[in-house]
Design an enzyme around this catalytic site. Sequence first.
Site, PDB file in Angstrom:
ATOM      1  N   ASN A  80       6.275 -11.543  14.839  1.00  0.00           N
ATOM      2  CA  ASN A  80       7.639 -11.595  13.798  1.00  0.00           C
ATOM      3  C   ASN A  80       8.606 -10.874  14.901  1.00  0.00           C
ATOM      4  O   ASN A  80       9.658 -10.646  14.731  1.00  0.00           O
ATOM      5  CB  ASN A  80       7.936 -12.055  12.679  1.00  0.00           C
ATOM      6  CG  ASN A  80       7.960 -13.009  11.669  1.00  0.00           C
ATOM      7  OD1 ASN A  80       8.290 -13.682  12.728  1.00  0.00           O
ATOM      8  ND2 ASN A  80       7.254 -12.915  10.541  1.00  0.00           N
ATOM      9  N   THR A 113       1.103  -0.992   0.104  1.00  0.00           N
ATOM     10  CA  THR A 113      -0.351   0.089   0.090  1.00  0.00           C
ATOM     11  C   THR A 113       1.011   0.739   0.247  1.00  0.00           C
ATOM     12  O   THR A 113       0.369   2.476   0.577  1.00  0.00           O
ATOM     13  CB  THR A 113      -1.081  -0.229   1.499  1.00  0.00           C
ATOM     14  OG1 THR A 113      -0.135   0.212   2.473  1.00  0.00           O
ATOM     15  CG2 THR A 113      -1.496  -0.875   1.324  1.00  0.00           C
ATOM     16  N   GLY A 114       2.289   0.605   0.350  1.00  0.00           N
ATOM     17  CA  GLY A 114       3.270   2.540   0.408  1.00  0.00           C
ATOM     18  C   GLY A 114       3.557   2.758  -0.893  1.00  0.00           C
ATOM     19  O   GLY A 114       3.528   2.360  -2.443  1.00  0.00           O
ATOM     20  N   TYR A 130      -9.231  -6.237   9.816  1.00  0.00           N
ATOM     21  CA  TYR A 130      -8.358  -4.707   9.898  1.00  0.00           C
ATOM     22  C   TYR A 130      -9.172  -4.484  11.666  1.00  0.00           C
ATOM     23  O   TYR A 130      -7.774  -4.792  12.297  1.00  0.00           O
ATOM     24  CB  TYR A 130      -8.926  -4.248   9.118  1.00  0.00           C
ATOM     25  CG  TYR A 130      -7.692  -1.876   9.866  1.00  0.00           C
ATOM     26  CD1 TYR A 130      -6.714  -2.605   9.931  1.00  0.00           C
ATOM     27  CD2 TYR A 130      -7.806  -1.502  10.663  1.00  0.00           C
ATOM     28  CE1 TYR A 130      -5.326  -1.330   9.891  1.00  0.00           C
ATOM     29  CE2 TYR A 130      -7.556   0.443  10.980  1.00  0.00           C
ATOM     30  CZ  TYR A 130      -6.008  -0.475  10.737  1.00  0.00           C
ATOM     31  OH  TYR A 130      -5.023   0.516  11.381  1.00  0.00           O
ATOM     32  N   LEU A 185       4.370  -0.782  11.995  1.00  0.00           N
ATOM     33  CA  LEU A 185       3.681   0.239  11.856  1.00  0.00           C
ATOM     34  C   LEU A 185       3.205  -0.157  10.480  1.00  0.00           C
ATOM     35  O   LEU A 185       1.890   0.229  10.115  1.00  0.00           O
ATOM     36  CB  LEU A 185       4.187   1.657  11.081  1.00  0.00           C
ATOM     37  CG  LEU A 185       5.120   2.050  12.339  1.00  0.00           C
ATOM     38  CD1 LEU A 185       5.993   3.494  11.588  1.00  0.00           C
ATOM     39  CD2 LEU A 185       4.466   2.853  13.722  1.00  0.00           C
ATOM     40  N   ASP A 229       8.569  -8.742   3.331  1.00  0.00           N
ATOM     41  CA  ASP A 229       7.218  -8.791   4.150  1.00  0.00           C
ATOM     42  C   ASP A 229       7.609  -9.591   5.384  1.00  0.00           C
ATOM     43  O   ASP A 229       8.315 -10.432   5.585  1.00  0.00           O
ATOM     44  CB  ASP A 229       6.714 -10.178   3.246  1.00  0.00           C
ATOM     45  CG  ASP A 229       5.812 -11.070   3.891  1.00  0.00           C
ATOM     46  OD1 ASP A 229       4.987 -10.114   4.918  1.00  0.00           O
ATOM     47  OD2 ASP A 229       4.722 -11.528   3.092  1.00  0.00           O
ATOM     48  N   THR A 255      -5.117   9.870  10.563  1.00  0.00           N
ATOM     49  CA  THR A 255      -3.905  10.463  10.804  1.00  0.00           C
ATOM     50  C   THR A 255      -4.095  10.608   9.021  1.00  0.00           C
ATOM     51  O   THR A 255      -4.293   9.994   8.629  1.00  0.00           O
ATOM     52  CB  THR A 255      -2.892   9.642  10.141  1.00  0.00           C
ATOM     53  OG1 THR A 255      -3.097   9.761  12.051  1.00  0.00           O
ATOM     54  CG2 THR A 255      -1.750  10.581  10.713  1.00  0.00           C
ATOM     55  N   ARG A 288      -9.267   6.923   2.667  1.00  0.00           N
ATOM     56  CA  ARG A 288      -9.660   7.689   3.279  1.00  0.00           C
ATOM     57  C   ARG A 288      -9.937   8.864   2.783  1.00  0.00           C
ATOM     58  O   ARG A 288      -9.740   9.438   1.745  1.00  0.00           O
ATOM     59  CB  ARG A 288      -8.721   7.797   4.510  1.00  0.00           C
ATOM     60  CG  ARG A 288      -8.509   6.120   4.936  1.00  0.00           C
ATOM     61  CD  ARG A 288      -7.003   6.049   5.791  1.00  0.00           C
ATOM     62  NE  ARG A 288      -6.158   5.789   5.222  1.00  0.00           N
ATOM     63  CZ  ARG A 288      -4.594   5.439   5.549  1.00  0.00           C
ATOM     64  NH1 ARG A 288      -5.015   5.432   6.735  1.00  0.00           N
ATOM     65  NH2 ARG A 288      -3.679   5.360   4.708  1.00  0.00           N
TER      66      ARG A 288
END
Length: 317
Positions: A80, A16-17, A126, A54, A37, A156, A167
């Site tokens: 992990n 998603t980045g 989620y 994060l 990952d 945010t 969003r």
Amino acid sequence: MLRRGDTVWCLDNFCTGDPENIAHLRADPRFHPVRCDVTEPLPVPGPVHAVAHLASPASPADYHRLPLETLAVGSRGTENALRLAREHGGRFVLASTSEVYGAPEVHPQPEDYWGNVNPVGPRSVYDEAKRYAEAVTMAYRRGPGVDAGIVRIFNTYGPRMRSRDGRVVPTFVRQALAGEPLTVCGDGSQTRSFCYVDDLVRGITAMIDSARAGPVNLGDPTERTVRELAELVLVVTGSASRIEYGPLPVDDPVRRRPVITRARDQLGWTPRVPLEEGLRRTVSWCAGRPAPPVRNAPSVTAGSPPPARAGASSATG
């Protein structure tokens, strides 16, 4: 973190980045980006003094597109990251979410509220991933004795968000800049609190530097309706777009506002950037950038990590 002298390992599979978001950091010899990952073993050498977990799709559009991956990053990924912190004796901070409160029946939301979550609803992948992540974080703190803490992040926004993130802030800004109608779900009376990204980063850093367990809410306690947000975006952008109303999504929370007493008392943190100023900075960054197409779901593992380099003193996941 780099400005204060830390060495940072940034682990991301970019599902998603955007690699462009860290392009300006790559020349710094203390910055080590690793494409990997988090649900697989983490290729970070010691010493590691802090792990900030994060990783997770956070937009409904993303976790609906990647439901199993979202559950995996909240479970295996969190475990992990906790193991990495335990192996090196480092501090661990989990980025949790206001979504653990679900559709709250208590308003505003203090950290001791247990929430009202639908475990089989469309948002559950989620919500429950984060609730499990919190549970396993506290288990590692109570059992193996990991110095672990939890922050719960409320809405945010800011520069570098994808314009089609899904969003509300990037959606409204993209629509306003394109002269399209601003699409408000429901009648727009539902409320949110909007925290500018710089303020959030200060809060997360303060939590990393502390020994607090949390959970600690990080968000702006100023409550705004979604309709008010749309109107403010029109003012900031100078757009002549109109506002259109549509159906409210299933399980969409009606009210959201954090109690931030713990953040003030334990971390010395309060948000500083007012919503209008944060929107101006966001709009300034977004203006002139073409809107990318909606992306298809990528593979969870986006590539093989490069060889690890020694000397890391902190890690972000």
